[in-house]
Design a protein around this motif. Structure first.
Motif, PDB file in Angstrom:
ATOM      1  N   GLY A 120       0.814  -1.215   0.000  1.00  0.00           N
ATOM      2  CA  GLY A 120       0.000   0.000   0.000  1.00  0.00           C
ATOM      3  C   GLY A 120       0.843   1.258   0.000  1.00  0.00           C
ATOM      4  O   GLY A 120       0.567   2.213  -0.741  1.00  0.00           O
ATOM      5  N   LEU A 121       1.892   1.290   0.819  1.00  0.00           N
ATOM      6  CA  LEU A 121       2.720   2.488   0.900  1.00  0.00           C
ATOM      7  C   LEU A 121       3.573   2.665  -0.342  1.00  0.00           C
ATOM      8  O   LEU A 121       3.801   3.795  -0.794  1.00  0.00           O
ATOM      9  N   TYR A 122       4.049   1.559  -0.920  1.00  0.00           N
ATOM     10  CA  TYR A 122       4.815   1.639  -2.171  1.00  0.00           C
ATOM     11  C   TYR A 122       3.945   2.249  -3.270  1.00  0.00           C
ATOM     12  O   TYR A 122       4.376   3.163  -3.991  1.00  0.00           O
ATOM     13  N   LEU A 123       2.719   1.787  -3.383  1.00  0.00           N
ATOM     14  CA  LEU A 123       1.811   2.289  -4.412  1.00  0.00           C
ATOM     15  C   LEU A 123       1.415   3.739  -4.145  1.00  0.00           C
ATOM     16  O   LEU A 123       1.337   4.556  -5.071  1.00  0.00           O
ATOM     17  N   TYR A 124       1.160   4.054  -2.880  1.00  0.00           N
ATOM     18  CA  TYR A 124       0.808   5.435  -2.531  1.00  0.00           C
ATOM     19  C   TYR A 124       1.943   6.389  -2.891  1.00  0.00           C
ATOM     20  O   TYR A 124       1.722   7.432  -3.534  1.00  0.00           O
ATOM     21  N   GLN A 125       3.162   6.041  -2.507  1.00  0.00           N
ATOM     22  CA  GLN A 125       4.297   6.915  -2.780  1.00  0.00           C
ATOM     23  C   GLN A 125       4.558   7.031  -4.281  1.00  0.00           C
ATOM     24  O   GLN A 125       4.913   8.105  -4.773  1.00  0.00           O
ATOM     25  N   MET A 126       4.346   5.947  -5.019  1.00  0.00           N
ATOM     26  CA  MET A 126       4.515   5.996  -6.465  1.00  0.00           C
ATOM     27  C   MET A 126       3.494   6.939  -7.091  1.00  0.00           C
ATOM     28  O   MET A 126       3.835   7.779  -7.931  1.00  0.00           O
ATOM     29  N   GLY A 127       2.229   6.790  -6.705  1.00  0.00           N
ATOM     30  CA  GLY A 127       1.188   7.663  -7.239  1.00  0.00           C
ATOM     31  C   GLY A 127       1.459   9.126  -6.940  1.00  0.00           C
ATOM     32  O   GLY A 127       1.284   9.994  -7.806  1.00  0.00           O
ATOM     33  N   GLU A 128       1.899   9.420  -5.713  1.00  0.00           N
ATOM     34  CA  GLU A 128       2.216  10.789  -5.347  1.00  0.00           C
ATOM     35  C   GLU A 128       3.371  11.333  -6.190  1.00  0.00           C
ATOM     36  O   GLU A 128       3.344  12.486  -6.634  1.00  0.00           O
ATOM     37  N   SER A 129       4.378  10.511  -6.427  1.00  0.00           N
ATOM     38  CA  SER A 129       5.525  10.939  -7.215  1.00  0.00           C
ATOM     39  C   SER A 129       5.133  11.238  -8.656  1.00  0.00           C
ATOM     40  O   SER A 129       5.545  12.263  -9.228  1.00  0.00           O
ATOM     41  N   ILE A 130       4.350  10.364  -9.253  1.00  0.00           N
ATOM     42  CA  ILE A 130       3.933  10.556 -10.646  1.00  0.00           C
ATOM     43  C   ILE A 130       3.124  11.838 -10.792  1.00  0.00           C
ATOM     44  O   ILE A 130       3.349  12.638 -11.710  1.00  0.00           O
ATOM     45  N   GLU A 131       2.184  12.060  -9.881  1.00  0.00           N
ATOM     46  CA  GLU A 131       1.320  13.238  -9.993  1.00  0.00           C
ATOM     47  C   GLU A 131       2.079  14.539  -9.715  1.00  0.00           C
ATOM     48  O   GLU A 131       1.695  15.595 -10.217  1.00  0.00           O
ATOM     49  N   ALA A 132       3.148  14.464  -8.942  1.00  0.00           N
ATOM     50  CA  ALA A 132       3.922  15.672  -8.626  1.00  0.00           C
ATOM     51  C   ALA A 132       5.004  15.963  -9.650  1.00  0.00           C
ATOM     52  O   ALA A 132       5.602  17.052  -9.625  1.00  0.00           O
TER      53      ALA A 132
END
Length: 317
Positions: free
Chosen positions: A257-269
């Protein structure tokens, strides 16, 4: 002539179309069909209604062949060169002038035929379970209560790849605008994987190649789940191919969950995405495993409406 065309195995001189880099990115190629080619295509395709293409799959290839013939068989070579070159791997296709076709459903049928020709020049579309055909048509309205972000106009659709929850390869995605009214905003968003600043951070993570669970909401009409990693393969040059969408991946524990959350945040930023307006009748085609795509939000309007067509499939060359 662009560097892309000079790099084709044998010299390619476009006939009936031009190719230039998009103003927003040297990667995205703009392919513009001439008015003569587009009218010639409309004339030769008048014999086949879209229903014939739906019922007889081989007619879809004949449709592609008719368009390619009008360019002396240079268009197919050019589009495949774009899609097979990781440094580009996407194009915006548009055309000059207006074909001599009545407005309404006949014009819409023409646009569907055109996108069918383009998709079958580079590959084969997969069956789209959401719409039940080799393509999908859907409308974005001012108000929506669907179970995914696809039709929700007033929020940004995050960057993602298609086909994450199906077993078929999804090498390309084609998005065509069939019509719109009272529209402001809603530009297509694109981020090339090699321009994502944090690619190496997430590609070298211990979970990068771990099988994850993927599902879909009921509107997609796909009940089964699949498993695959985010970074599921490398291309011929050893660079990663990605399969990711934040809505349909189902983490099974905290670390996932945290890996996916951090990935999504990185892509959107990431600031390296591009925003591309899509005129009615034009289409955006991208290599689905090295380009992430999304959509910016629309400005609210009571009569807001945008009809889109989607095809997604695998390469056959």
């Amino acid at each position: 002539m662009t560097a892309l065309l000079r790099a084709v195995e044998s010299p390619l001189v476009p006939v009936g179309f031009t190719v230039e880099p998009h103003a927003a990115s040297q990667r995205l190629q703009v392919v513009t069909l001439s008015s003569d080619v587009i009218q010639g295509f409309a004339d030769v395709m008048a014999q086949w209604p879209v229903q014939a293409l739906e019922y007889k799959p081989f007619l879809r290839y004949a449709t592609a062949d008719r368009l390619d013939e009008l360019t002396e068989n240079t268009l197919g070579r050019c589009l495949n060169a774009i899609m097979q070159n990781r440094d580009t791997a996407a194009f915006l296709l548009q055309y000059d002038g207006e074909p001599n076709i009545e407005a309404g459903e006949l014009r819409t049928e023409f646009e569907i035929k055109l996108s069918t020709a383009i998709s079958h020049l580079i590959g084969m579309p997969n069956h789209d379970s959401m719409y039940g055909k080799y393509y999908a048509r859907f409308t974005v309205l001012n108000e929506d209560n669907s179970d995914s972000y696809l039709r929700q106009a007033h929020r940004r659709m995050e960057l993602h790849t298609d086909g994450t929850y199906v077993n078929e390869r999804t090498d390309f995605v084609l998005m065509q605008k069939l019509g719109e009214a009272h529209m402001e905003g809603g530009e297509s968003l694109l981020l090339h994987l090699d321009d994502w600043a944090d690619l190496n951070k997430f590609y070298n993570h211990p979970l990068a190649k771990k099988d994850l669970v993927w599902g879909a909401p009921k509107s997609k009409n796909v009940e089964s789940k699949v498993t695959h990693p985010i970074f599921f393969e490398e291309d011929k040059n050893g660079k990663p191919h990605m399969s990711f969408i934040d809505q349909f991946v189902e983490p099974q524990n905290m670390s996932e969950g945290l890996y996916l959350y951090q990935m999504g945040e990185s892509i959107e930023a990431d600031p390296n995405y591009i925003a591309v307006p899509l005129p009615v009748g034009s289409m955006l085609v991208a290599q689905n495993h090295c380009w992430l795509h999304g959509r910016d939000k629309f400005t609210a309007h009571p009569q807001l409406s945008r009809e889109l067509l989607r095809q997604r499939g695998h390469f056959t060359r």
